[in-house]
Design a protein around this motif. Structure first.
Motif, mmCIF file in Angstrom:
data_model
loop_
_atom_site.group_PDB
_atom_site.id
_atom_site.type_symbol
_atom_site.label_atom_id
_atom_site.label_comp_id
_atom_site.label_asym_id
_atom_site.label_seq_id
_atom_site.Cartn_x
_atom_site.Cartn_y
_atom_site.Cartn_z
ATOM 1 N N ARG A 215 0.840 -1.329 -0.175
ATOM 2 C CA ARG A 215 -0.118 0.181 0.027
ATOM 3 C C ARG A 215 0.962 1.148 0.016
ATOM 4 N N LEU A 216 2.058 1.261 0.774
ATOM 5 C CA LEU A 216 2.920 2.404 0.831
ATOM 6 C C LEU A 216 3.483 2.537 -0.584
ATOM 7 N N ARG A 217 3.938 1.271 -1.305
ATOM 8 C CA ARG A 217 4.376 1.612 -2.878
ATOM 9 C C ARG A 217 3.206 2.398 -3.595
ATOM 10 N N GLN A 218 1.934 2.097 -3.496
ATOM 11 C CA GLN A 218 0.998 2.515 -4.349
ATOM 12 C C GLN A 218 0.914 4.090 -3.854
ATOM 13 N N PHE A 219 0.943 4.403 -2.919
ATOM 14 C CA PHE A 219 0.934 5.878 -2.276
ATOM 15 C C PHE A 219 1.985 6.200 -2.929
ATOM 16 N N ASP A 220 3.234 5.862 -2.847
ATOM 17 C CA ASP A 220 4.243 6.588 -3.308
ATOM 18 C C ASP A 220 4.474 6.958 -5.034
ATOM 19 N N LYS A 221 3.596 6.081 -5.638
ATOM 20 C CA LYS A 221 3.635 6.415 -7.084
ATOM 21 C C LYS A 221 2.319 7.345 -7.281
ATOM 22 N N ALA A 222 1.452 7.359 -6.403
ATOM 23 C CA ALA A 222 0.432 8.421 -6.677
ATOM 24 C C ALA A 222 0.855 9.935 -6.203
ATOM 25 N N ARG A 223 1.690 9.907 -5.253
ATOM 26 C CA ARG A 223 2.274 11.239 -4.812
ATOM 27 C C ARG A 223 3.206 11.691 -5.935
ATOM 28 N N ASP A 224 4.010 10.713 -6.569
ATOM 29 C CA ASP A 224 4.954 11.199 -7.840
ATOM 30 C C ASP A 224 4.137 11.739 -8.928
ATOM 31 N N SER A 225 2.903 11.154 -9.097
ATOM 32 C CA SER A 225 2.164 11.695 -10.322
ATOM 33 C C SER A 225 1.369 13.164 -9.847
ATOM 34 N N THR A 226 1.048 13.120 -8.647
ATOM 35 C CA THR A 226 0.568 14.327 -8.042
ATOM 36 C C THR A 226 1.348 15.679 -8.248
ATOM 37 N N VAL A 227 2.932 15.369 -7.796
ATOM 38 C CA VAL A 227 3.678 16.307 -7.903
ATOM 39 C C VAL A 227 4.086 16.923 -9.350
ATOM 40 N N ALA A 228 4.047 15.662 -10.287
ATOM 41 C CA ALA A 228 4.382 16.062 -11.672
ATOM 42 C C ALA A 228 3.352 16.910 -12.112
ATOM 43 N N PHE A 229 1.997 16.667 -11.679
ATOM 44 C CA PHE A 229 0.967 17.238 -12.595
ATOM 45 C C PHE A 229 0.897 18.697 -11.899
#
Length: 324
Positions: A215-229
């Protein structure tokens, strides 16, 4: 010479010893005789030798190699206690102990032999050693897999701790980027429409410590996408604001002419209008008057241009000039 009685084959369904910590080798068959070894790093040697599943074996050849409880003059040197029990198989214990020493393991090792009625000769010692090595390899393979599991668990724990810290920092960065994007977006709107952004209540941070690693890995990917956006949107807002600042005011639908050209155009237009309104006779009179004025100016001494006087130069009278 009487032959040894044939002993029954080992039972593979024996379950009375499953709670013990020992490892078993594959069975070696040779002319109706069978060999199977049992190794344990923790069980007492005699308990391993008296396992229920090998109580019917013709020989239970035992050897052990364990730390000694005796004290030495040098405290840092470890001493090992070794021993053997042939159990009717002469020199068999020596071969089992040889395997323990060669493979440098500590524990108890038993090789059970089931006699099949045919004497094997010296080859039986090779079977004893091979089965003993097989049991130790089974233990080592399990230890390696357990070691891999332990290392995997340790690596996952380290990764989880690192992700918890990184996600907390990334959440703060996302809040800062969102505020910056709101400011850039407000500047893009007309000044009359700009409004102060309403105060937002802080969103409670997720409890990352209670989440599994996946679950933490999924959050990490989601946060990366949010920062890039957010970074992309901020760049777009900055470009639009820069274009808005550099662009001139609204363009006039009519081309702007230079002032001198505009005056000439107005004068020409006025003259053309006047020439159309005046009669032909008036034009001719104006021309005659202009030509006569030019003739008079050329003959009249009042209209003769004279050079300017130099400083302190006295003007001579016209009479003196005539006399000279």
């Amino acid at each position: 010479m009487a032959k040894r009685p044939r002993s029954p084959s080992p039972s593979k369904d024996a379950s009375g010893d499953l709670d013990y910590d020992f490892w078993v080798s594959e069975i070696i068959d040779d002319r109706a005789s069978q060999f199977q070894a049992f190794f344990s790093p923790t069980m007492p040697a005699k308990e391993l030798q008296n396992l229920d599943r090998i109580k019917d074996a013709s020989h239970r050849i035992l050897a052990w190699r364990k730390p000694s409880s005796q004290r030495t003059l040098v405290g840092s040197v470890r001493t090992l206690e070794t021993g053997t029990d042939d159990d009717g198989e002469r020199y068999g214990g020596r071969h089992v102990l040889k395997v323990l020493e060669e493979m440098r393991v500590e524990g108890a090792l038993v090789v059970a032999r089931y006699y099949g009625g045919v004497m094997l000769g010296p080859v039986r010692f090779a079977h004893i050693e091979n089965s003993a090595r097989d049991a130790i390899r089974a233990w080592r393979q399990n230890e390696d897999s357990e070691g891999l599991k332990r290392r995997r668990v340790e690596d996952e724990d380290m990764e989880k701790a690192s992700l918890i810290v990184e996600l907390a920092d990334r959440d703060q960065n996302i809040l800062v980027l969102r505020r910056l994007l709101e400011e850039k977006t407000q500047k893009m709107q007309p000044q009359a429409e700009q409004k102060a952004s309403p105060a937002r209540h802080p969103i409670p941070a997720p409890d990352y410590s209670s989440m599994p690693l996946e679950r933490l890995r999924q959050f990490d990917k989601a946060r990366d996408s949010t920062v890039a956006f957010l970074l992309k949107k901020i760049d777009e807002a900055e470009k639009q604001n820069s274009l808005k600042t550099a662009s001139p005011g609204p363009e006039s639908p009519w081309p702007i002419q230079p002032q001198s050209t505009q005056k000439d155009t107005n004068t020409a237009a006025t003259e053309s209008v006047a020439s159309k309104d005046e009669p032909v006779s008036t034009k001719e009179e104006i021309r005659k008057t202009a030509s006569s004025a030019e003739d008079n100016s050329s003959t009249d001494p009042k209209h003769v241009k004279r050079a300017p006087l130099m400083p302190f130069e006295e003007e001579e009278s016209s009479d003196d000039n005539d006399e000279s």
